[in-house]
Design a protein around this motif. Sequence first.
Motif, PDB file in Angstrom:
ATOM      1  N   CYS A  20       0.845  -1.195   0.000  1.00 10.80           N
ATOM      2  CA  CYS A  20       0.000   0.000   0.000  1.00 10.80           C
ATOM      3  C   CYS A  20       0.879   1.243   0.000  1.00 10.80           C
ATOM      4  CB  CYS A  20      -0.896  -0.023   1.233  1.00 10.80           C
ATOM      5  SG  CYS A  20      -2.012   1.338   1.294  1.00 10.80           S
ATOM      6  N   TYR A  21       1.961   1.185   0.781  1.00 11.04           N
ATOM      7  CA  TYR A  21       2.882   2.327   0.823  1.00 11.04           C
ATOM      8  C   TYR A  21       3.471   2.586  -0.556  1.00 11.04           C
ATOM      9  CZ  TYR A  21       6.622   5.338   2.431  1.00 11.04           C
ATOM     10  OH  TYR A  21       7.435   6.407   2.617  1.00 11.04           O
ATOM     11  N   GLN A  22       3.840   1.496  -1.241  1.00 11.44           N
ATOM     12  CA  GLN A  22       4.459   1.687  -2.561  1.00 11.44           C
ATOM     13  C   GLN A  22       3.448   2.161  -3.596  1.00 11.44           C
ATOM     14  OE1 GLN A  22       6.450  -1.982  -3.298  1.00 11.44           O
ATOM     15  NE2 GLN A  22       8.116  -1.487  -1.893  1.00 11.44           N
ATOM     16  N   ILE A  23       2.241   1.561  -3.567  1.00 11.56           N
ATOM     17  CA  ILE A  23       1.231   1.945  -4.563  1.00 11.56           C
ATOM     18  C   ILE A  23       0.818   3.405  -4.368  1.00 11.56           C
ATOM     19  CG2 ILE A  23      -1.134   1.532  -5.323  1.00 11.56           C
ATOM     20  CD1 ILE A  23      -0.652  -1.433  -4.638  1.00 11.56           C
ATOM     21  N   THR A  24       0.576   3.797  -3.114  1.00  8.63           N
ATOM     22  CA  THR A  24       0.183   5.193  -2.893  1.00  8.63           C
ATOM     23  C   THR A  24       1.328   6.125  -3.269  1.00  8.63           C
ATOM     24  OG1 THR A  24       0.742   4.886  -0.578  1.00  8.63           O
ATOM     25  CG2 THR A  24      -1.579   4.828  -1.125  1.00  8.63           C
ATOM     26  N   GLY A  25       2.557   5.646  -3.082  1.00  6.81           N
ATOM     27  CA  GLY A  25       3.689   6.463  -3.490  1.00  6.81           C
ATOM     28  C   GLY A  25       3.686   6.740  -4.978  1.00  6.81           C
ATOM     29  N   LYS A  26       3.219   5.744  -5.762  1.00  3.91           N
ATOM     30  CA  LYS A  26       3.156   5.945  -7.220  1.00  3.91           C
ATOM     31  C   LYS A  26       1.990   6.831  -7.606  1.00  3.91           C
ATOM     32  CE  LYS A  26       5.353   1.623  -8.417  1.00  3.91           C
ATOM     33  NZ  LYS A  26       4.971   0.219  -8.392  1.00  3.91           N
ATOM     34  N   LEU A  27       0.854   6.676  -6.870  1.00  2.54           N
ATOM     35  CA  LEU A  27      -0.343   7.433  -7.234  1.00  2.54           C
ATOM     36  C   LEU A  27      -0.255   8.892  -6.802  1.00  2.54           C
ATOM     37  CD1 LEU A  27      -3.181   4.927  -6.260  1.00  2.54           C
ATOM     38  CD2 LEU A  27      -2.405   5.507  -8.546  1.00  2.54           C
ATOM     39  N   LEU A  28       0.479   9.134  -5.720  1.00  2.00           N
ATOM     40  CA  LEU A  28       0.472  10.441  -5.090  1.00  2.00           C
ATOM     41  C   LEU A  28       0.800  11.602  -6.032  1.00  2.00           C
ATOM     42  CD1 LEU A  28      -0.143  11.610  -2.369  1.00  2.00           C
ATOM     43  CD2 LEU A  28       2.202  11.244  -1.684  1.00  2.00           C
ATOM     44  N   PRO A  29       1.896  11.529  -6.815  1.00  2.00           N
ATOM     45  CA  PRO A  29       2.207  12.685  -7.678  1.00  2.00           C
ATOM     46  C   PRO A  29       1.091  13.007  -8.666  1.00  2.00           C
ATOM     47  CG  PRO A  29       4.006  11.097  -7.673  1.00  2.00           C
ATOM     48  CD  PRO A  29       2.890  10.460  -6.937  1.00  2.00           C
ATOM     49  N   GLY A  30       0.487  11.957  -9.252  1.00  3.85           N
ATOM     50  CA  GLY A  30      -0.593  12.188 -10.215  1.00  3.85           C
ATOM     51  C   GLY A  30      -1.756  12.931  -9.597  1.00  3.85           C
ATOM     52  N   PHE A  31      -2.180  12.463  -8.430  1.00  6.65           N
ATOM     53  CA  PHE A  31      -3.303  13.120  -7.766  1.00  6.65           C
ATOM     54  C   PHE A  31      -2.937  14.537  -7.332  1.00  6.65           C
ATOM     55  CE2 PHE A  31      -5.235   8.922  -7.399  1.00  6.65           C
ATOM     56  CZ  PHE A  31      -6.564   9.235  -7.555  1.00  6.65           C
ATOM     57  N   ALA A  32      -1.676  14.713  -6.910  1.00  9.74           N
ATOM     58  CA  ALA A  32      -1.263  16.040  -6.461  1.00  9.74           C
ATOM     59  C   ALA A  32      -1.330  17.024  -7.618  1.00  9.74           C
ATOM     60  CB  ALA A  32       0.149  15.976  -5.877  1.00  9.74           C
ATOM     61  N   VAL A  33      -0.829  16.597  -8.789  1.00  9.55           N
ATOM     62  CA  VAL A  33      -0.853  17.487  -9.950  1.00  9.55           C
ATOM     63  C   VAL A  33      -2.293  17.782 -10.347  1.00  9.55           C
ATOM     64  CG1 VAL A  33      -0.297  17.633 -12.401  1.00  9.55           C
ATOM     65  CG2 VAL A  33       1.403  16.790 -10.787  1.00  9.55           C
ATOM     66  N   ALA A  34      -3.131  16.717 -10.352  1.00  6.90           N
ATOM     67  CA  ALA A  34      -4.537  16.910 -10.734  1.00  6.90           C
ATOM     68  C   ALA A  34      -5.223  17.868  -9.773  1.00  6.90           C
ATOM     69  CB  ALA A  34      -5.254  15.558 -10.741  1.00  6.90           C
ATOM     70  N   ALA A  35      -4.963  17.691  -8.466  1.00 11.04           N
ATOM     71  CA  ALA A  35      -5.604  18.569  -7.477  1.00 11.04           C
ATOM     72  C   ALA A  35      -5.171  20.007  -7.691  1.00 11.04           C
ATOM     73  CB  ALA A  35      -5.235  18.110  -6.068  1.00 11.04           C
TER      74      ALA A  35
END
Lengths: 251, 237
Positions: A20-35
């Motif tokens: 979960c830590y690794q997957i959220t680490g991958k998703l985080l930048p995308g969501f941050a940019v989108a937000a």
Amino acid sequence: MAEKKWMPRWFYQLASPRWCYQITGKLLPGFAVAALLLLAGGSIWALMFAPADYQQGNSFRIIYLHVPSAILAQSAYMLMAVAGAIGLIWKMKVADMVLKSAAPIGASMAVLALATGAIWGKPTWGSWWVWDARLTSMLILFFLYLGVMALNSAIENESTAAQASAVLSLVGVVNIPIIKYSVEWWNTLHQPATFKLTEKPAMPAEMWVPLLVMVIGFYCLFAVSLMMRLRNEIIWRERRTGWVRELLIKQ
Amino acid sequence: MTMQTNSEDLQRQSLSGLFWATCRREYLLSFRRKSDLVNPLIFFLMVATLFPLGVSPEPGFLAQLAPGVVWVAALLSTLLSMDALFRSDYEDGSLEQLLLSPQPLFLVVLAKVLAHWSVTGLALTVMAPLLGLMLFLPAEGMPGLMLSLLLGTPTLSLVGAIGAALTVGLRKGGVLISLLVLPLYIPVLIFGSSAVQAAVTGLPLGGYLALLGALLALALGLAPLAISAALRISMSS
């Protein structure tokens, strides 16, 4: 797990704190940019290009903050309760952590919704606070969040705390519709609804499209802050495991 | 294998026997500590005394306030008595025995809460007309007050017991319970005090009583599940 092909592999991997830590680490930048893009674009659109309301002028523009935060406050409670149910039934550690991480975010969204409502109410209704059904039920939702957070911090054992707050948030979810309707009936009994938020005039598209952008932006922001809190929580709770130590040494 | 036969033996005892045995134990325990029985009632009386002192002794004004004040006082004194529900059982270890026993915990919990209600909520209901008189509640409001309390206080006890079960293992449980439970009490308060107001103004109060009854039915069905789950969680640490 070979027979469970209908479920993508990453989905059940989420149950393991490490993955979960690794997957959220991958998703985080995308969501941050989108937000960032959605919130910046939505705010500029809402504040500069959306037409002013014919009655309320520019003061109506606070709904671009108010409505998304109110929606998020409710969604976060639902997410919390679902995570609580998953945690209780399947004893998943990550679900417990999601519950714990979602509570403060939901509470702050409720505060934001109440504060923006008050700021909007002062020029429009002439008072900071009105015992309107919607305001009251949002306030009660905030109290429910506070209860979950207080219970979570009062119990020292982490897994007991998570299970207890899961039970409490499920009890809250059963109660939310009852509270909502009772408050609405109470309001119609005690005072005629002088100010009605529910029956808005149909908004033109120039007004609601930026609102929609803001709502989606708020969801992305929520996802970003949830993932950040979750990652912190994972690192903290798994601090004695090998992979966290390796991670820390690498940095 | 002895445990197997033992549990079969126990299951032969009827469920109603279990229910009444639990009730009997609760009554014995509570009547041996009479001060615990009286304290919530004294609190109920004192809270109602504060309002004329704090707001205004003027009869017309108090009569308007009375339905809400009596209901809030009843709610607070129920809440105050809730903390003791599982506390002594937890401290002397009998709660652990209850959880280990093969009987359905649902029934045991229900019996405990109902026994507790009959010495707090029921007593409050019987005492409520006195408070109504003190606060100049019109005589027409009295039946509404008593009926609404009769239907509403069991719900308060059931919901409060969830909070008590969640906090039983904690030393500072008292304040925390109110934080957890008060938001959940709001619907009962609204319908209860509205029923009294309807009775005062001569409107039909059947609808409010039906709603209070519906809340009670929901609480009777679901709260013992939440209480048992919460007790198991509290005892697991």
